[in-house]
Scaffold this motif. Sequence first.
Motif, PDB file in Angstrom:
ATOM      1  N   LYS A  60      56.862  52.828 -32.649  1.00 43.12           N
ATOM      2  CA  LYS A  60      55.482  52.552 -32.212  1.00 43.12           C
ATOM      3  C   LYS A  60      55.147  53.374 -30.976  1.00 43.12           C
ATOM      4  O   LYS A  60      54.056  53.944 -30.870  1.00 43.12           O
ATOM      5  N   ALA A  61      56.073  53.470 -30.026  1.00 46.29           N
ATOM      6  CA  ALA A  61      55.847  54.258 -28.815  1.00 46.29           C
ATOM      7  C   ALA A  61      55.710  55.744 -29.167  1.00 46.29           C
ATOM      8  O   ALA A  61      54.857  56.446 -28.609  1.00 46.29           O
ATOM      9  N   PHE A  62      56.532  56.213 -30.098  1.00 44.70           N
ATOM     10  CA  PHE A  62      56.474  57.603 -30.542  1.00 44.70           C
ATOM     11  C   PHE A  62      55.117  57.910 -31.171  1.00 44.70           C
ATOM     12  O   PHE A  62      54.461  58.902 -30.858  1.00 44.70           O
ATOM     13  N   MET A  63      54.662  57.034 -32.062  1.00 42.38           N
ATOM     14  CA  MET A  63      53.380  57.235 -32.738  1.00 42.38           C
ATOM     15  C   MET A  63      52.212  57.159 -31.745  1.00 42.38           C
ATOM     16  O   MET A  63      51.242  57.902 -31.862  1.00 42.38           O
ATOM     17  N   ALA A  64      52.316  56.277 -30.751  1.00 38.91           N
ATOM     18  CA  ALA A  64      51.267  56.170 -29.736  1.00 38.91           C
ATOM     19  C   ALA A  64      51.171  57.464 -28.936  1.00 38.91           C
ATOM     20  O   ALA A  64      50.074  57.953 -28.646  1.00 38.91           O
ATOM     21  N   THR A  65      52.311  58.034 -28.613  1.00 36.61           N
ATOM     22  CA  THR A  65      52.323  59.306 -27.872  1.00 36.61           C
ATOM     23  C   THR A  65      51.697  60.414 -28.702  1.00 36.61           C
ATOM     24  O   THR A  65      50.918  61.225 -28.189  1.00 36.61           O
ATOM     25  N   LEU A  66      52.000  60.448 -29.986  1.00 41.46           N
ATOM     26  CA  LEU A  66      51.419  61.466 -30.862  1.00 41.46           C
ATOM     27  C   LEU A  66      49.912  61.281 -31.030  1.00 41.46           C
ATOM     28  O   LEU A  66      49.186  62.247 -31.242  1.00 41.46           O
ATOM     29  N   SER A  67      49.459  60.060 -30.961  1.00 40.64           N
ATOM     30  CA  SER A  67      48.040  59.769 -31.166  1.00 40.64           C
ATOM     31  C   SER A  67      47.186  60.058 -29.941  1.00 40.64           C
ATOM     32  O   SER A  67      45.961  60.143 -30.052  1.00 40.64           O
ATOM     33  N   GLU A  68      47.797  60.203 -28.778  1.00 44.27           N
ATOM     34  CA  GLU A  68      47.037  60.481 -27.559  1.00 44.27           C
ATOM     35  C   GLU A  68      46.444  61.884 -27.622  1.00 44.27           C
ATOM     36  O   GLU A  68      46.987  62.769 -28.282  1.00 44.27           O
ATOM     37  N   PRO A  69      45.330  62.093 -26.906  1.00 42.55           N
ATOM     38  CA  PRO A  69      44.770  63.449 -26.865  1.00 42.55           C
ATOM     39  C   PRO A  69      45.767  64.408 -26.200  1.00 42.55           C
ATOM     40  O   PRO A  69      46.518  64.015 -25.316  1.00 42.55           O
ATOM     41  N   ALA A  70      45.729  65.637 -26.637  1.00 43.01           N
ATOM     42  CA  ALA A  70      46.640  66.641 -26.081  1.00 43.01           C
ATOM     43  C   ALA A  70      46.247  66.948 -24.639  1.00 43.01           C
ATOM     44  O   ALA A  70      45.065  66.990 -24.298  1.00 43.01           O
TER      45      ALA A  70
END
Length: 120
Positions: free
Chosen positions: A65-75
Motif C-alpha cells: 500500500k505504501a509503495f502504491m501510494a508513492t507511485l500515485s503521488e505527482p512526480a
Amino acid sequence: MPRAVKRKEHPLSMRLPETDIAIIDRAAALRGRSRTDFVRDAAVRAAEEVLMETAPIRMSSAGFKAFMATLSEPAAPVPEMVELFQRAAPWESKAFTSEVDAGSREENASKQKARSGKRR
C-alpha cells in the motif's frame, strides 16, 4: 588418520574460438585482471541479472500500500536532472564545433591529396 579436505573451487571448462579468447584477453588486460577473473566476474554478473529479472518481489500488505501510494503521488522534479537538461550539449558549444570543423578539414584535405596521387 588424515581428513579429506573439501575443495571450495570447481573447475569450469569451455571451448572458445581464438577470436573470442583474443577479445576476452584484451578486455581483461584493460581491467588489469586475469582471464579467469574476468570471465568469472562476467559470468556471475550475467547470472545475477537473469536471477534478478525472474525473482518475485515479496512485501507485506502495508508495504505494498505504501509503495502504491508513492507511485500515485505527482512526480517531483529532481534539481540535478533539471540542471542537466538545461545545459547545452557538448556538440552545441563553439569550441567543440571548431574542433570538429578543423578535424574534418584536415581529413578532407588528406583524402583529396591521396586521391590526386592515385590519378597520376
